[in-house]
Design an enzyme around this catalytic site. Structure first.
Site, PDB file in Angstrom:
ATOM      1  N   SER A 120       0.840  -1.406  -0.334  1.00  0.00           N
ATOM      2  CA  SER A 120      -0.212   0.163   0.143  1.00  0.00           C
ATOM      3  C   SER A 120       0.922   1.041  -0.465  1.00  0.00           C
ATOM      4  O   SER A 120       0.419   2.169  -0.790  1.00  0.00           O
ATOM      5  CB  SER A 120      -0.922   0.022   1.040  1.00  0.00           C
ATOM      6  OG  SER A 120      -2.228  -1.142   1.451  1.00  0.00           O
ATOM      7  N   THR A 125       0.699  -6.757   2.276  1.00  0.00           N
ATOM      8  CA  THR A 125       0.341  -7.598   3.261  1.00  0.00           C
ATOM      9  C   THR A 125      -1.501  -6.765   3.562  1.00  0.00           C
ATOM     10  O   THR A 125      -2.149  -8.343   3.604  1.00  0.00           O
ATOM     11  CB  THR A 125       1.378  -7.688   4.974  1.00  0.00           C
ATOM     12  OG1 THR A 125       2.636  -7.991   4.435  1.00  0.00           O
ATOM     13  CG2 THR A 125      -0.050  -7.997   5.950  1.00  0.00           C
ATOM     14  N   CYS A 126      -1.683  -5.659   3.534  1.00  0.00           N
ATOM     15  CA  CYS A 126      -2.688  -5.738   3.620  1.00  0.00           C
ATOM     16  C   CYS A 126      -4.109  -5.742   2.684  1.00  0.00           C
ATOM     17  O   CYS A 126      -4.545  -6.534   3.460  1.00  0.00           O
ATOM     18  CB  CYS A 126      -2.920  -3.840   4.119  1.00  0.00           C
ATOM     19  SG  CYS A 126      -4.397  -3.255   3.749  1.00  0.00           S
ATOM     20  N   CYS A 139      -5.682  -6.310   6.260  1.00  0.00           N
ATOM     21  CA  CYS A 139      -6.560  -5.822   6.365  1.00  0.00           C
ATOM     22  C   CYS A 139      -7.401  -5.950   5.440  1.00  0.00           C
ATOM     23  O   CYS A 139      -9.005  -6.718   6.443  1.00  0.00           O
ATOM     24  CB  CYS A 139      -6.346  -4.484   6.548  1.00  0.00           C
ATOM     25  SG  CYS A 139      -4.747  -3.952   6.369  1.00  0.00           S
ATOM     26  N   LYS A 186      -8.729  -9.896   6.777  1.00  0.00           N
ATOM     27  CA  LYS A 186      -9.280 -10.011   7.923  1.00  0.00           C
ATOM     28  C   LYS A 186     -10.539  -9.641   8.425  1.00  0.00           C
ATOM     29  O   LYS A 186     -11.127 -10.099   8.569  1.00  0.00           O
ATOM     30  CB  LYS A 186      -8.004  -9.814   9.092  1.00  0.00           C
ATOM     31  CG  LYS A 186      -8.718  -9.767   9.915  1.00  0.00           C
ATOM     32  CD  LYS A 186      -7.691  -8.349  11.118  1.00  0.00           C
ATOM     33  CE  LYS A 186      -8.045  -7.519  10.103  1.00  0.00           C
ATOM     34  NZ  LYS A 186      -6.779  -5.851  11.238  1.00  0.00           N
ATOM     35  N   GLY A 212      -0.010 -15.491  21.293  1.00  0.00           N
ATOM     36  CA  GLY A 212      -0.509 -13.802  20.922  1.00  0.00           C
ATOM     37  C   GLY A 212      -1.260 -13.655  21.861  1.00  0.00           C
ATOM     38  O   GLY A 212      -2.246 -13.226  22.213  1.00  0.00           O
ATOM     39  N   TYR A 237      -2.629  -7.485  18.028  1.00  0.00           N
ATOM     40  CA  TYR A 237      -4.135  -7.159  18.168  1.00  0.00           C
ATOM     41  C   TYR A 237      -4.493  -8.372  16.905  1.00  0.00           C
ATOM     42  O   TYR A 237      -5.531  -8.793  16.718  1.00  0.00           O
ATOM     43  CB  TYR A 237      -4.539  -5.831  17.294  1.00  0.00           C
ATOM     44  CG  TYR A 237      -3.355  -5.012  15.721  1.00  0.00           C
ATOM     45  CD1 TYR A 237      -4.405  -5.533  15.261  1.00  0.00           C
ATOM     46  CD2 TYR A 237      -2.434  -5.043  16.326  1.00  0.00           C
ATOM     47  CE1 TYR A 237      -3.514  -5.518  13.338  1.00  0.00           C
ATOM     48  CE2 TYR A 237      -1.599  -4.981  15.075  1.00  0.00           C
ATOM     49  CZ  TYR A 237      -2.392  -5.245  14.005  1.00  0.00           C
ATOM     50  OH  TYR A 237      -1.515  -4.901  12.399  1.00  0.00           O
ATOM     51  N   ILE A 238      -3.704  -8.508  16.558  1.00  0.00           N
ATOM     52  CA  ILE A 238      -4.060  -9.817  15.146  1.00  0.00           C
ATOM     53  C   ILE A 238      -3.802 -10.780  15.746  1.00  0.00           C
ATOM     54  O   ILE A 238      -5.127 -11.870  15.635  1.00  0.00           O
ATOM     55  CB  ILE A 238      -2.199 -10.188  14.396  1.00  0.00           C
ATOM     56  CG1 ILE A 238      -2.456  -8.872  13.823  1.00  0.00           C
ATOM     57  CG2 ILE A 238      -2.775 -11.509  14.484  1.00  0.00           C
ATOM     58  CD1 ILE A 238      -0.692  -8.557  12.743  1.00  0.00           C
ATOM     59  N   ALA A 239      -3.534 -11.087  16.908  1.00  0.00           N
ATOM     60  CA  ALA A 239      -4.153 -12.076  18.138  1.00  0.00           C
ATOM     61  C   ALA A 239      -5.209 -12.427  18.456  1.00  0.00           C
ATOM     62  O   ALA A 239      -6.026 -13.232  18.075  1.00  0.00           O
ATOM     63  CB  ALA A 239      -3.432 -13.030  19.626  1.00  0.00           C
ATOM     64  N   VAL A 240      -5.753 -11.480  18.956  1.00  0.00           N
ATOM     65  CA  VAL A 240      -7.243 -11.508  19.629  1.00  0.00           C
ATOM     66  C   VAL A 240      -8.134 -10.715  18.264  1.00  0.00           C
ATOM     67  O   VAL A 240      -9.573 -12.018  18.434  1.00  0.00           O
ATOM     68  CB  VAL A 240      -7.138 -10.428  20.614  1.00  0.00           C
ATOM     69  CG1 VAL A 240      -6.372  -9.680  21.827  1.00  0.00           C
ATOM     70  CG2 VAL A 240      -6.824  -8.529  19.852  1.00  0.00           C
ATOM     71  N   GLU A 241      -7.512 -10.455  17.138  1.00  0.00           N
ATOM     72  CA  GLU A 241      -8.618 -10.740  16.588  1.00  0.00           C
ATOM     73  C   GLU A 241      -9.478 -11.700  16.301  1.00  0.00           C
ATOM     74  O   GLU A 241      -9.937 -12.776  15.563  1.00  0.00           O
ATOM     75  CB  GLU A 241      -7.691  -9.828  14.841  1.00  0.00           C
ATOM     76  CG  GLU A 241      -8.734  -8.375  15.024  1.00  0.00           C
ATOM     77  CD  GLU A 241      -7.319  -7.302  14.344  1.00  0.00           C
ATOM     78  OE1 GLU A 241      -7.628  -6.444  14.363  1.00  0.00           O
ATOM     79  OE2 GLU A 241      -6.586  -7.532  13.274  1.00  0.00           O
ATOM     80  N   HIS A 273     -29.212  11.244  18.915  1.00  0.00           N
ATOM     81  CA  HIS A 273     -30.090  10.531  19.915  1.00  0.00           C
ATOM     82  C   HIS A 273     -31.164   9.263  19.363  1.00  0.00           C
ATOM     83  O   HIS A 273     -31.672   9.856  18.294  1.00  0.00           O
ATOM     84  CB  HIS A 273     -30.760  11.219  20.953  1.00  0.00           C
ATOM     85  CG  HIS A 273     -31.643  10.087  21.970  1.00  0.00           C
ATOM     86  ND1 HIS A 273     -30.604   9.620  22.894  1.00  0.00           N
ATOM     87  CD2 HIS A 273     -32.437   9.906  21.868  1.00  0.00           C
ATOM     88  CE1 HIS A 273     -31.326   8.601  23.838  1.00  0.00           C
ATOM     89  NE2 HIS A 273     -32.947   9.132  23.197  1.00  0.00           N
ATOM     90  N   GLU A 329     -23.369   9.019  21.007  1.00  0.00           N
ATOM     91  CA  GLU A 329     -23.316  10.797  22.296  1.00  0.00           C
ATOM     92  C   GLU A 329     -23.431   9.983  23.101  1.00  0.00           C
ATOM     93  O   GLU A 329     -23.673  11.199  24.191  1.00  0.00           O
ATOM     94  CB  GLU A 329     -25.600  10.732  21.613  1.00  0.00           C
ATOM     95  CG  GLU A 329     -25.884   9.437  22.906  1.00  0.00           C
ATOM     96  CD  GLU A 329     -27.552   9.671  23.399  1.00  0.00           C
ATOM     97  OE1 GLU A 329     -27.690  10.338  23.380  1.00  0.00           O
ATOM     98  OE2 GLU A 329     -28.028   8.401  22.522  1.00  0.00           O
TER      99      GLU A 329
END
Length: 478
Positions: free
Chosen positions: A23, A52-53, A58, A61, A197, A200-204, A467, A472
């Protein structure tokens, strides 16, 4: 239009040559050629443009996150009158391979679009692995072993990085595992998976597996996930993942991996019994793709201890005429950051006088985590702000609630939402904003603009709330 041939390319001299078709490299090359008429070449070693993206990051994913989100919404449906609320919520069998084929076809279309964009902007596309001969010359080696050289007045390194995986010497059997790239090669949904891990990659990826019905184990070295993020985000996400059934193995290191007839046995230092899974996925970090760049032909080029090429605020390396953008520079490893840095570099090098000092600010870069629920974060964490300004100079605003979209659900099935605003000084300038909950990924972009402009708590308060929304709550905090 295919990449140019050796005969067409050999001996050519460019105003700018970009090594890497991800990118950042694509954005830099297209801006220099398409907007300013520079003679630009770009080399990419893999057959697919986008880096990669687009190929293993990204974009695919996010497709998988959307897929998991659909599963979550199907589970919500009975509570809104679709089906039998009293019955066990059953969703149709998920066809992993069907989705993979559609996802792969989507990525292939994007690869083609990137190639067309290079043609439209008159960037010469070289398919091959580029390495330095000198600061003004690169060698391009094709997969068949043939090579040729091209020259350039300026060269940009935008080669990105790749996932780190332990060696079998360090962890016996580690090579039985896959990395985040390998996640996108999985043909059928595994019944059991271990993700190693805490970033963020691990938890995603753990979130995707779990939400789609895979028994998921997340193995982390310490007791929290997302350790570089604000503590509130760590606590809310970690607690919710455990509540929904993700097996988080805390203070855990993998010692060895054994392959058996029924799967992989993962031995750790936190239990006497191994965890048996079908897939072991390493998500323990990334490192720069600098090994085959021929950096030895750039005398004294400066690397840091991680192997990243050191660049200043204008993307200059310490070698004149050699520039560095994206993950290989080791700063804020996000696709939009690489794109923004690449475009600003071309503005500065080839644009009009007004861009002579153009550069990217790496402060207050918004980022999101596509977890379940999603996370948005910009600015300082609370510990960072306390260290810089002191606790007495800060005012922290917090709120926690359940989004209205979960109002019809049983309490046990509702996702959490938590927001934090970190304000500093007498005028309460917003120096950090951290949100987790449904819609946080989309919500952050607008608040990111406000914080980039120097918004204060009064500015937030003066905005009339929309609302009923979750957003909000950020303009009504007390």
């Amino acid at each position: 239009m295919p990449p140019i041939t050796k005969d067409e390319a050999e001996g050519t001299e460019y105003d700018l040559f970009v090594i890497g078709g991800g990118s950042g490299g694509l954005a830099c090359a297209r801006r220099a050629s398409g907007s300013y008429g520079a003679k630009v070449g770009l080399a990419e070693g893999s057959p697919q443009l986008g880096g990669t993206c687009v190929n293993v990051g990204c974009v695919p994913k996010k497709v998988m996150w959307y897929t998991a989100d659909v599963a979550d919404n199907l589970r919500k449906a009975p509570y809104y009158g679709f089906g039998d609320e009293a019955a066990e919520v059953a969703i149709p069998k998920f066809k992993w391979n069907y989705l993979k084929k559609k996802r792969d076809a989507y990525i292939k279309r994007l690869n083609g679009i990137y190639e067309k964009n290079l043609v439209n902007d008159k960037v010469a596309y070289h398919q091959g692995w580029a390495s330095f001969v000198s600061k003004n010359e690169v060698k391009i080696t094709k997969d068949d072993g043939t090579s040729y050289n091209v020259k350039a007045k300026k060269i940009v390194v935008a080669v990105g990085g790749r996932p780190t995986i332990p060696s079998d010497d360090d962890i016996p059997g580690a090579s039985y595992g896959i990395n985040s790239d390998g996640f996108f090669e999985i043909e059928e949904q595994p019944k059991r998976v271990a993700v190693v891990g805490a970033g963020y990659i691990a938890v995603e990826l753990a979130g995707v597996f779990h939400t789609l019905g895979t028994e998921t184990h997340l193995m982390i070295r310490h007791d929290k996930v997302l350790r570089t993020f604000d503590p509130m985000l760590q606590d809310v996400l970690g607690d919710y993942m455990e509540k929904t059934g993700v097996n988080i193995h805390k203070n855990t290191n993998v010692k060895k991996v054994e392959k058996t007839e029924t799967g992989l046995k993962v031995y750790t230092d936190s239990s006497d019994e191994p965890v048996e899974v079908d897939v072991l996925l390493w998500a323990i970090g990334r490192h720069a793709n600098t090994e085959k760049l021929g950096l030895e032909n750039l005398p004294n080029i400066e690397l840091d201890k991680q192997g990243d090429i050191v660049a200043d605020e204008y993307q200059n390396s310490n070698v004149e005429g050699v520039y560095v953008i994206g993950d290989v520079a080791g700063k804020v490893l996000l696709t939009p950051v690489a794109i923004a840095a690449g475009r600003r570099l071309s503005n500065r090098l080839f644009g009009p006088e007004k861009f002579k000092d153009d550069k990217l600010s790496y402060e207050n870069v918004p980022s999101v985590v596509f977890s379940h629920p999603t996370i948005g974060s910009i600015g300082m964490t609370q510990p960072e702000a306390e260290e810089k300004f002191g606790k007495d100079d800060l005012k922290i605003y917090n709120t926690s609630f359940k989004a209205m979209s979960f109002a019809m659900l049983e309490e046990k099935d509702k996702q959490p939402t938590s927001y934090k605003l970190i304000c500093q000084g007498e005028n309460q300038k917003v120096v950090g904003l951290h949100i987790i909950g449904e819609g946080s990924d989309e919500m952050l972009q607008g608040f990111g603009v406000a914080i980039k402009m120097g918004a204060t708590k009064d500015d937030f308060d003066s905005c009339v709330a929309i609302h009923p929304t979750s957003a909000e709550e950020l303009v009504t905090l007390r």
